[in-house]
Design an enzyme around this catalytic site. Structure first.
Site, mmCIF file in Angstrom:
data_model
loop_
_atom_site.group_PDB
_atom_site.id
_atom_site.type_symbol
_atom_site.label_atom_id
_atom_site.label_comp_id
_atom_site.label_asym_id
_atom_site.label_seq_id
_atom_site.Cartn_x
_atom_site.Cartn_y
_atom_site.Cartn_z
ATOM 1 N N ARG A 180 -20.789 0.964 -8.036
ATOM 2 C CA ARG A 180 -20.373 1.893 -7.471
ATOM 3 C C ARG A 180 -20.800 3.014 -8.080
ATOM 4 O O ARG A 180 -20.376 4.419 -7.266
ATOM 5 C CB ARG A 180 -18.731 2.415 -7.380
ATOM 6 C CG ARG A 180 -18.052 2.109 -8.154
ATOM 7 C CD ARG A 180 -16.169 2.591 -8.171
ATOM 8 N NE ARG A 180 -15.902 3.994 -8.194
ATOM 9 C CZ ARG A 180 -14.402 4.059 -7.201
ATOM 10 N NH1 ARG A 180 -14.074 2.336 -6.949
ATOM 11 N NH2 ARG A 180 -14.182 5.294 -6.987
ATOM 12 N N GLU A 237 -15.600 -6.621 -3.682
ATOM 13 C CA GLU A 237 -15.100 -6.812 -5.096
ATOM 14 C C GLU A 237 -15.120 -8.014 -5.375
ATOM 15 O O GLU A 237 -14.906 -9.500 -5.425
ATOM 16 C CB GLU A 237 -13.546 -6.812 -4.549
ATOM 17 C CG GLU A 237 -13.258 -6.190 -5.892
ATOM 18 C CD GLU A 237 -12.418 -3.858 -5.547
ATOM 19 O OE1 GLU A 237 -13.631 -3.477 -5.458
ATOM 20 O OE2 GLU A 237 -12.390 -3.548 -6.870
ATOM 21 N N ARG A 287 -16.365 -3.032 -8.235
ATOM 22 C CA ARG A 287 -16.824 -2.702 -6.446
ATOM 23 C C ARG A 287 -17.720 -3.221 -6.954
ATOM 24 O O ARG A 287 -18.958 -2.789 -7.541
ATOM 25 C CB ARG A 287 -16.643 -1.351 -5.992
ATOM 26 C CG ARG A 287 -17.015 -1.188 -4.768
ATOM 27 C CD ARG A 287 -15.867 -1.143 -3.797
ATOM 28 N NE ARG A 287 -16.819 -0.588 -2.156
ATOM 29 C CZ ARG A 287 -16.142 -0.249 -2.304
ATOM 30 N NH1 ARG A 287 -15.230 1.510 -2.442
ATOM 31 N NH2 ARG A 287 -16.081 0.285 -0.813
ATOM 32 N N LYS A 331 -5.172 -5.143 -1.357
ATOM 33 C CA LYS A 331 -6.319 -4.683 -2.049
ATOM 34 C C LYS A 331 -6.887 -5.201 -3.671
ATOM 35 O O LYS A 331 -5.719 -5.542 -3.994
ATOM 36 C CB LYS A 331 -5.715 -3.300 -2.878
ATOM 37 C CG LYS A 331 -6.684 -2.181 -3.243
ATOM 38 C CD LYS A 331 -5.976 -0.440 -3.767
ATOM 39 C CE LYS A 331 -7.084 0.482 -3.960
ATOM 40 N NZ LYS A 331 -7.753 -0.282 -5.662
ATOM 41 N N LYS A 333 -5.418 3.723 0.429
ATOM 42 C CA LYS A 333 -4.872 3.150 -0.224
ATOM 43 C C LYS A 333 -3.750 2.434 -0.775
ATOM 44 O O LYS A 333 -3.311 3.655 -1.019
ATOM 45 C CB LYS A 333 -5.530 2.380 -1.529
ATOM 46 C CG LYS A 333 -5.762 4.194 -2.244
ATOM 47 C CD LYS A 333 -6.719 3.826 -3.963
ATOM 48 C CE LYS A 333 -6.567 5.265 -4.129
ATOM 49 N NZ LYS A 333 -7.485 5.249 -4.900
HETATM 50 P P1 AMP Z 1 -9.133 3.367 -6.749
HETATM 51 O O1 AMP Z 1 -9.805 2.313 -7.025
HETATM 52 O O2 AMP Z 1 -8.046 2.750 -6.836
HETATM 53 O O3 AMP Z 1 -10.057 4.933 -6.072
HETATM 54 O O4 AMP Z 1 -9.545 2.047 -4.829
HETATM 55 C C1 AMP Z 1 -10.642 2.470 -4.021
HETATM 56 C C2 AMP Z 1 -10.634 1.035 -4.438
HETATM 57 O O5 AMP Z 1 -10.351 0.630 -4.150
HETATM 58 C C3 AMP Z 1 -12.554 1.231 -3.663
HETATM 59 O O6 AMP Z 1 -13.438 1.629 -4.583
HETATM 60 C C4 AMP Z 1 -12.767 -0.389 -4.123
HETATM 61 O O7 AMP Z 1 -13.503 -1.362 -5.164
HETATM 62 C C5 AMP Z 1 -11.300 -2.009 -3.806
HETATM 63 N N1 AMP Z 1 -11.204 -2.188 -3.310
HETATM 64 C C6 AMP Z 1 -10.226 -2.967 -3.649
HETATM 65 N N2 AMP Z 1 -9.388 -3.472 -2.478
HETATM 66 C C7 AMP Z 1 -10.326 -3.038 -0.901
HETATM 67 C C8 AMP Z 1 -10.859 -3.567 0.484
HETATM 68 N N3 AMP Z 1 -10.328 -4.405 0.441
HETATM 69 N N4 AMP Z 1 -11.259 -2.365 0.857
HETATM 70 C C9 AMP Z 1 -11.997 -1.765 0.413
HETATM 71 N N5 AMP Z 1 -11.944 -0.983 -0.923
HETATM 72 C C10 AMP Z 1 -10.829 -2.262 -1.788
#
Ligand code: AMP
Length: 587
Positions: A287, A320, A257, A252, A447
């Site tokens: 995003r 990303e 994004r 992650k 996640k």
């Molecule tokens: P969060 O920002 O904590 O809601 O987590 C979701 C976000 O993780 C997504 O919107 C992406 O920006 C990010 N992300 C990071 N690595 C990945 C990955 N390998 N696949 C998809 N999303 C990812």
């Protein structure tokens, strides 16, 4: 035109329909009322009404924004109604919605008689378009005040609600899709598919009416919504969600994004977005669907180079943008820097070559939505991944996320630690058979973040601090959403540590300017819920002090999430799960 026979495109009818929809809790009835209303409208008004009922002032992929905050709306409602500001604020606390206050107080004073003139939907559109190009909060307030003065109470109410970006009548875009399906007797799936491709519920409504939903086409250089992930509470949860014969694990990445649109330059008229580079067209979207091509000039040549010479169509790639160590190359793959290193580049009008050299970035790709003419949204992840693998990346400026298949969760703890050691935030776990669902936070992507749990919350109130920080609003109360569909905010805690003095000062100025209500001579303020924090804490515990029923123990602010809108913060459900899991994300 007389009052007795207003034409169907009168905004008044829109308001009446909204009131009927609000008055029933039944989804079916809401859909029927909406269908009845849609039936009366000419094509161009159907487009407008479908957007407005979904809470959009413009087409969702339109780059125009109104940018009028709650404080400015309060000022306009106060001026237009002629009511005392104190009364407006008291009613706002009671009703919780500035649009409802606008309706209630409209024409309360002698000075403003209840007028009988009516707006039609095309005039609403012209007004919104004019407001989008009006600069300066003062000018915006004046423009809104002037229009409100000429309206009836229900019109004032719904115009303000529109400006606030949510009608709050228990209807979301998904319910409008439902209503279209029911009314035009097609499946919800067909409507959803078309809407995903057009990215505009107005255009989708028109296609539904014309029976041409199947012709909806994906358009390059118009951003698609992003697929989002759900936090996994623990490994058992993960094992339940993912197929037992294997799932995909990626790092992650903690960056920005972005969606890249790439195409060979076409001979016909250039699209609205993107930049021409080396004979190719390239655009990047955030995003929030804003174009951010200009912020990353150093990524563009490498992105353009991804298009094979044999390709005639374009590509849409998801990934990303990450800060990396200058002079990357040898230290790969552990040259990824913390998100904070990107800060010097963000929000700059001009990017000097010196700054670009000091803060290099890489784009890590992890999904392909469109590949040389093929729409991949409905293909399973492993097919989309194959399209990504077919691209030749340079491995430095453009990278491909390493994607590993795991059977069972036994080795995930170790993998999590390895991802952390590579400078990443944690893991993303994905169902290999899942489709790409734009705009949805599904359980196909889970996640796993830091070992200490984190939540994304929005600041709802602020208070001046102590000692050195007594001149600033530096103690923040924050909230989560009730659920994905219910935006009502519920406070879960208060934090005052984690930000730098410069950040505190900047935030304080913003919060002062976006105050909703002041208490204790301005020392305590409720504020517009717009600033998103990522917070960490020791644990979640039940609490009678907050309406949410929970409080975070020892919360600390990890960072201000400028990339995340308040509509995407965590929900009470996440808080509840964390409380059950006792605050640990991985044990
Ligand atoms: P969060 O920002 O904590 O809601 O987590 C979701 C976000 O993780 C997504 O919107 C992406 O920006 C990010 N992300 C990071 N690595 C990945 C990955 N390998 N696949 C998809 N999303 C990812």
């Amino acid at each position: 035109m007389t009052d007795a026979f207003p034409p169907p495109d009168a905004f008044r009818f829109f308001c009446e329909t909204a009131e009927r929809i609000r008055a029933t809790a039944k989804r079916l009835e809401k859909a029927l009322f909406l269908g009845d209303y849609f039936r009366t409208l000419a094509d161009e008004d159907l487009v407008r009404a479908a957007r407005y009922f979904s809470g959009y002032v413009f087409s969702a992929r339109d780059q125009r924004t109104i940018h009028i905050g709650g404080a400015a709306l309060i000022a306009a409602v106060t001026a237009a109604s002629g009511a005392e500001e104190a009364l407006v604020r008291t009613r706002l606390v009671a009703l919780g919605d500035i649009g409802d206050v606008a309706g209630e107080l409209h024409g309360v004073t002698e000075a403003v008689p209840g007028p009988s003139s009516h707006l039609c939907l095309s005039e609403v559109e012209s007004f919104l378009a004019a407001l989008a190009v009006t600069t300066g909060t003062k000018q915006k307030i004046l423009a809104v005040t002037k229009v409100l003065r000429g309206l009836s109470a229900p019109e004032a109410k719904y115009l303000v609600k529109l400006l606030q970006g949510d009608l709050r009548i228990g209807l979301k875009e998904g319910a409008v899709e439902d209503a279209l399906a029911r009314h035009y007797q097609v499946s919800v799936g067909e409507v959803q598919r078309a809407n995903m491709l057009t990215g505009d519920i107005g255009e989708t409504a028109l296609l539904a009416r014309q029976g041409t939903l199947s012709t909806a086409a994906l358009r390059l250089f118009h951003p698609l919504k992003f697929m989002l992930a759900t936090p996994a509470t623990d490994l058992a949860d993960l094992a339940r969600q993912m197929p037992s014969d294997g799932f995909v694990v990626e790092d992650k990445f903690d960056g920005i994004r972005a969606q890249a649109h790439l195409a060979p330059v076409a001979a016909d008229s250039p699209p609205l977005h993107g930049t021409e580079i080396n004979g190719k067209r390239v655009a990047l979207f955030s995003r929030t669907l804003d174009e951010i091509t200009g912020a990353f000039p150093d990524l563009l040549p490498a992105l353009a180079a991804l298009i094979p010479e044999t390709s005639h169509q374009g590509f849409i790639l998801d990934g990303e943008i990450l800060p990396v160590r200058p002079a990357a190359g040898k230290a790969l793959p552990t040259d990824i820097l913390p998100f904070q290193s990107l800060q010097p580049r963000l929000g700059r009008k001009t990017l000097t070559s010196e700054l670009l050299a000091r803060t290099p970035v890489a784009f890590v790709l992890y999904d392909a939505l469109f590949s040389d003419g093929r729409i991949l949204l409905e293909e399973p992840l492993n097919v989309r991944r194959a399209a990504l693998v077919a691209l030749v990346v340079d491995g430095q400026v453009i990278r491909r996320a390493d994607s590993r298949v795991f059977v069972g969760t036994a080795d995930l703890d170790q993998e999590f630690e390895a991802a952390r050691a590579r400078g990443n935030e944690g893991l993303m776990v994905k169902d290999p058979g899942s489709r790409y669902k734009p705009g949805r936070r599904g359980r196909e992507w889970l996640k796993i973040k830091r070992t200490a749990a984190t939540l994304d919350v929005v600041v709802t109130a602020a208070q001046v601090g102590e000692g050195r920080r007594s001149r600033f609003l530096s103690d923040y109360t924050f909230a989560v959403r009730t659920s994905e569909t219910d935006p009502t905010l519920l406070n879960v805690g208060k934090a005052y540590s984690g930000l730098t003095d410069a950040e505190v000062q900047e935030l304080s100025d913003w919060l002062m300017a976006h105050t909703v209500q002041e208490f204790a001579h301005g020392k305590v303020r409720t504020v517009e819920p717009s600033i998103v924090f990522e917070v960490t804490f020791d644990r979640v515990q039940p609490s009678a002090r907050h309406k949410s029923g929970f409080a975070l123990r020892f919360p600390r602010i990890l960072r201000v999430r400028q990339d995340k809108p308040a509509s995407e913060i965590d929900t009470l459900e996440s808080v509840r799960r964390l409380a059950e899991a006792d605050g640990a994300a991985l044990d």
